[in-house]
Design a protein around this motif. Sequence first.
Motif, PDB file in Angstrom:
ATOM      1  N   GLY A   1       0.827  -1.207   0.000  1.00 41.70           N
ATOM      2  CA  GLY A   1       0.000   0.000   0.000  1.00 41.70           C
ATOM      3  C   GLY A   1       0.855   1.247   0.000  1.00 41.70           C
ATOM      4  N   GLU A   2       0.261   2.335   0.422  1.00 42.08           N
ATOM      5  CA  GLU A   2       0.972   3.620   0.417  1.00 42.08           C
ATOM      6  C   GLU A   2       2.001   3.733   1.547  1.00 42.08           C
ATOM      7  OE1 GLU A   2       1.014   6.105  -1.866  1.00 42.08           O
ATOM      8  OE2 GLU A   2      -0.122   4.624  -3.018  1.00 42.08           O
ATOM      9  N   ASP A   3       1.801   3.011   2.640  1.00 36.55           N
ATOM     10  CA  ASP A   3       2.721   3.082   3.782  1.00 36.55           C
ATOM     11  C   ASP A   3       3.074   1.671   4.229  1.00 36.55           C
ATOM     12  OD1 ASP A   3       4.160   3.524   6.094  1.00 36.55           O
ATOM     13  OD2 ASP A   3       2.606   4.684   7.096  1.00 36.55           O
ATOM     14  N   LEU A   4       4.270   1.240   3.900  1.00 47.59           N
ATOM     15  CA  LEU A   4       4.753  -0.100   4.209  1.00 47.59           C
ATOM     16  C   LEU A   4       4.698  -0.419   5.699  1.00 47.59           C
ATOM     17  CD1 LEU A   4       6.208  -2.616   3.008  1.00 47.59           C
ATOM     18  CD2 LEU A   4       8.330  -1.457   3.515  1.00 47.59           C
ATOM     19  N   ASN A   5       4.810   0.603   6.539  1.00 51.31           N
ATOM     20  CA  ASN A   5       4.812   0.363   7.983  1.00 51.31           C
ATOM     21  C   ASN A   5       3.518  -0.285   8.468  1.00 51.31           C
ATOM     22  OD1 ASN A   5       7.410   1.422   8.669  1.00 51.31           O
ATOM     23  ND2 ASN A   5       6.577   3.457   8.286  1.00 51.31           N
ATOM     24  N   LEU A   6       2.384   0.022   7.840  1.00 51.56           N
ATOM     25  CA  LEU A   6       1.101  -0.516   8.294  1.00 51.56           C
ATOM     26  C   LEU A   6       1.021  -2.033   8.158  1.00 51.56           C
ATOM     27  CD1 LEU A   6      -1.258   2.290   6.947  1.00 51.56           C
ATOM     28  CD2 LEU A   6      -0.378   2.002   9.271  1.00 51.56           C
ATOM     29  N   PRO A   7       1.205  -2.609   6.956  1.00 52.36           N
ATOM     30  CA  PRO A   7       1.146  -4.071   6.882  1.00 52.36           C
ATOM     31  C   PRO A   7       2.319  -4.743   7.594  1.00 52.36           C
ATOM     32  CG  PRO A   7       1.762  -3.159   4.762  1.00 52.36           C
ATOM     33  CD  PRO A   7       1.383  -2.009   5.634  1.00 52.36           C
ATOM     34  N   LEU A   8       3.476  -4.108   7.596  1.00 50.18           N
ATOM     35  CA  LEU A   8       4.632  -4.680   8.283  1.00 50.18           C
ATOM     36  C   LEU A   8       4.337  -4.833   9.776  1.00 50.18           C
ATOM     37  CD1 LEU A   8       7.526  -5.705   8.174  1.00 50.18           C
ATOM     38  CD2 LEU A   8       8.308  -3.332   8.328  1.00 50.18           C
ATOM     39  N   ASP A   9       3.789  -3.800  10.393  1.00 53.43           N
ATOM     40  CA  ASP A   9       3.426  -3.876  11.817  1.00 53.43           C
ATOM     41  C   ASP A   9       2.375  -4.949  12.058  1.00 53.43           C
ATOM     42  OD1 ASP A   9       5.232  -1.854  12.403  1.00 53.43           O
ATOM     43  OD2 ASP A   9       3.696  -0.287  12.556  1.00 53.43           O
ATOM     44  N   ARG A  10       1.364  -5.020  11.180  1.00 48.06           N
ATOM     45  CA  ARG A  10       0.319  -6.045  11.337  1.00 48.06           C
ATOM     46  C   ARG A  10       0.905  -7.446  11.237  1.00 48.06           C
ATOM     47  NH1 ARG A  10      -2.887  -2.566   7.719  1.00 48.06           N
ATOM     48  NH2 ARG A  10      -2.423  -4.028   6.045  1.00 48.06           N
ATOM     49  N   GLY A  11       1.819  -7.653  10.301  1.00 41.86           N
ATOM     50  CA  GLY A  11       2.441  -8.960  10.140  1.00 41.86           C
ATOM     51  C   GLY A  11       3.273  -9.354  11.343  1.00 41.86           C
ATOM     52  N   LEU A  12       4.040  -8.417  11.871  1.00 42.43           N
ATOM     53  CA  LEU A  12       4.891  -8.712  13.020  1.00 42.43           C
ATOM     54  C   LEU A  12       4.074  -8.940  14.287  1.00 42.43           C
ATOM     55  CD1 LEU A  12       7.842  -6.245  12.331  1.00 42.43           C
ATOM     56  CD2 LEU A  12       7.727  -8.712  11.854  1.00 42.43           C
ATOM     57  N   GLN A  13       2.921  -8.302  14.385  1.00 41.16           N
ATOM     58  CA  GLN A  13       2.054  -8.492  15.552  1.00 41.16           C
ATOM     59  C   GLN A  13       1.209  -9.756  15.436  1.00 41.16           C
ATOM     60  OE1 GLN A  13      -0.207  -4.862  15.894  1.00 41.16           O
ATOM     61  NE2 GLN A  13       1.618  -3.626  16.246  1.00 41.16           N
TER      62      GLN A  13
ATOM     63  N   GLY B   1       6.937 -19.898   8.301  1.00 42.12           N
ATOM     64  CA  GLY B   1       8.379 -19.976   8.113  1.00 42.12           C
ATOM     65  C   GLY B   1       8.853 -19.609   6.730  1.00 42.12           C
ATOM     66  N   ASN B   2       7.944 -19.147   5.847  1.00 43.65           N
ATOM     67  CA  ASN B   2       8.332 -18.671   4.525  1.00 43.65           C
ATOM     68  C   ASN B   2       8.881 -17.262   4.619  1.00 43.65           C
ATOM     69  OD1 ASN B   2       7.231 -20.848   2.764  1.00 43.65           O
ATOM     70  ND2 ASN B   2       5.297 -20.190   3.646  1.00 43.65           N
ATOM     71  N   ARG B   3       9.898 -16.967   3.828  1.00 43.45           N
ATOM     72  CA  ARG B   3      10.413 -15.600   3.705  1.00 43.45           C
ATOM     73  C   ARG B   3       9.563 -14.895   2.672  1.00 43.45           C
ATOM     74  NH1 ARG B   3      16.140 -14.715   0.972  1.00 43.45           N
ATOM     75  NH2 ARG B   3      15.157 -16.411  -0.142  1.00 43.45           N
ATOM     76  N   ILE B   4       8.971 -13.743   3.058  1.00 42.25           N
ATOM     77  CA  ILE B   4       8.147 -12.959   2.145  1.00 42.25           C
ATOM     78  C   ILE B   4       8.605 -11.510   2.173  1.00 42.25           C
ATOM     79  CG2 ILE B   4       6.139 -14.479   2.355  1.00 42.25           C
ATOM     80  CD1 ILE B   4       4.887 -12.293   4.211  1.00 42.25           C
ATOM     81  N   GLY B   5       8.206 -10.754   1.174  1.00 36.78           N
ATOM     82  CA  GLY B   5       8.569  -9.353   1.084  1.00 36.78           C
ATOM     83  C   GLY B   5       7.338  -8.475   1.005  1.00 36.78           C
ATOM     84  N   LEU B   6       7.542  -7.213   1.375  1.00 39.39           N
ATOM     85  CA  LEU B   6       6.534  -6.169   1.217  1.00 39.39           C
ATOM     86  C   LEU B   6       7.186  -5.023   0.462  1.00 39.39           C
ATOM     87  CD1 LEU B   6       5.054  -6.091   4.829  1.00 39.39           C
ATOM     88  CD2 LEU B   6       3.875  -6.899   2.780  1.00 39.39           C
ATOM     89  N   TYR B   7       6.446  -4.377  -0.405  1.00 43.08           N
ATOM     90  CA  TYR B   7       6.935  -3.222  -1.166  1.00 43.08           C
ATOM     91  C   TYR B   7       5.913  -2.101  -1.099  1.00 43.08           C
ATOM     92  CZ  TYR B   7       7.874   0.035  -4.839  1.00 43.08           C
ATOM     93  OH  TYR B   7       8.095   1.203  -5.511  1.00 43.08           O
ATOM     94  N   SER B   8       6.393  -0.873  -0.985  1.00 44.45           N
ATOM     95  CA  SER B   8       5.520   0.298  -1.094  1.00 44.45           C
ATOM     96  C   SER B   8       6.307   1.471  -1.655  1.00 44.45           C
ATOM     97  CB  SER B   8       4.915   0.671   0.264  1.00 44.45           C
ATOM     98  OG  SER B   8       5.876   1.274   1.090  1.00 44.45           O
ATOM     99  N   PRO B   9       5.612   2.416  -2.255  1.00 47.08           N
ATOM    100  CA  PRO B   9       6.289   3.598  -2.783  1.00 47.08           C
ATOM    101  C   PRO B   9       6.760   4.544  -1.687  1.00 47.08           C
ATOM    102  CG  PRO B   9       3.932   3.765  -3.180  1.00 47.08           C
ATOM    103  CD  PRO B   9       4.182   2.416  -2.592  1.00 47.08           C
ATOM    104  N   SER B  10       6.210   4.428  -0.475  1.00 48.64           N
ATOM    105  CA  SER B  10       6.640   5.320   0.617  1.00 48.64           C
ATOM    106  C   SER B  10       6.734   4.586   1.928  1.00 48.64           C
ATOM    107  CB  SER B  10       5.679   6.485   0.745  1.00 48.64           C
ATOM    108  OG  SER B  10       4.366   6.040   0.991  1.00 48.64           O
TER     109      SER B  10
END
Length: 124
Positions: free
Chosen positions: A75-87, A115-124
Amino acid sequence: MNINVASWFDIPVTDMQRAKNFYQTLLATTFKDDEMNGLQMAIFASEEGAVSGMLVQGECYQPSSTGTVVYFNGGEDLNLPLDRGLQNGGSPILPKTPIHDGECGYFALLSDSEGNRIGLYSPS
């Protein structure tokens, strides 16, 4: 002519419900459950013509921390899904990292609930 290099992806899982909970929270998405030839599948909701994929559980599907990396739209802010995934059972591998000083966006790597390695991408 299709301009996408990829057309489909499978993500191996060992616990389908745990994996669905992880990805539903990470990506704010839904799934269509299916079964075929002894494989349990959860297909990511997507728009017509979009590249998509599924979670799949079966004898020949084993999660891996060293295999191919699928990058999801953060999405527009990578921090949002990243935080959700880590929580929600994910583990950090590489924090939000700028690509060419942020000119090409940002990416992060994490381990999913299986245990899969996955990535997230966002423009900001």
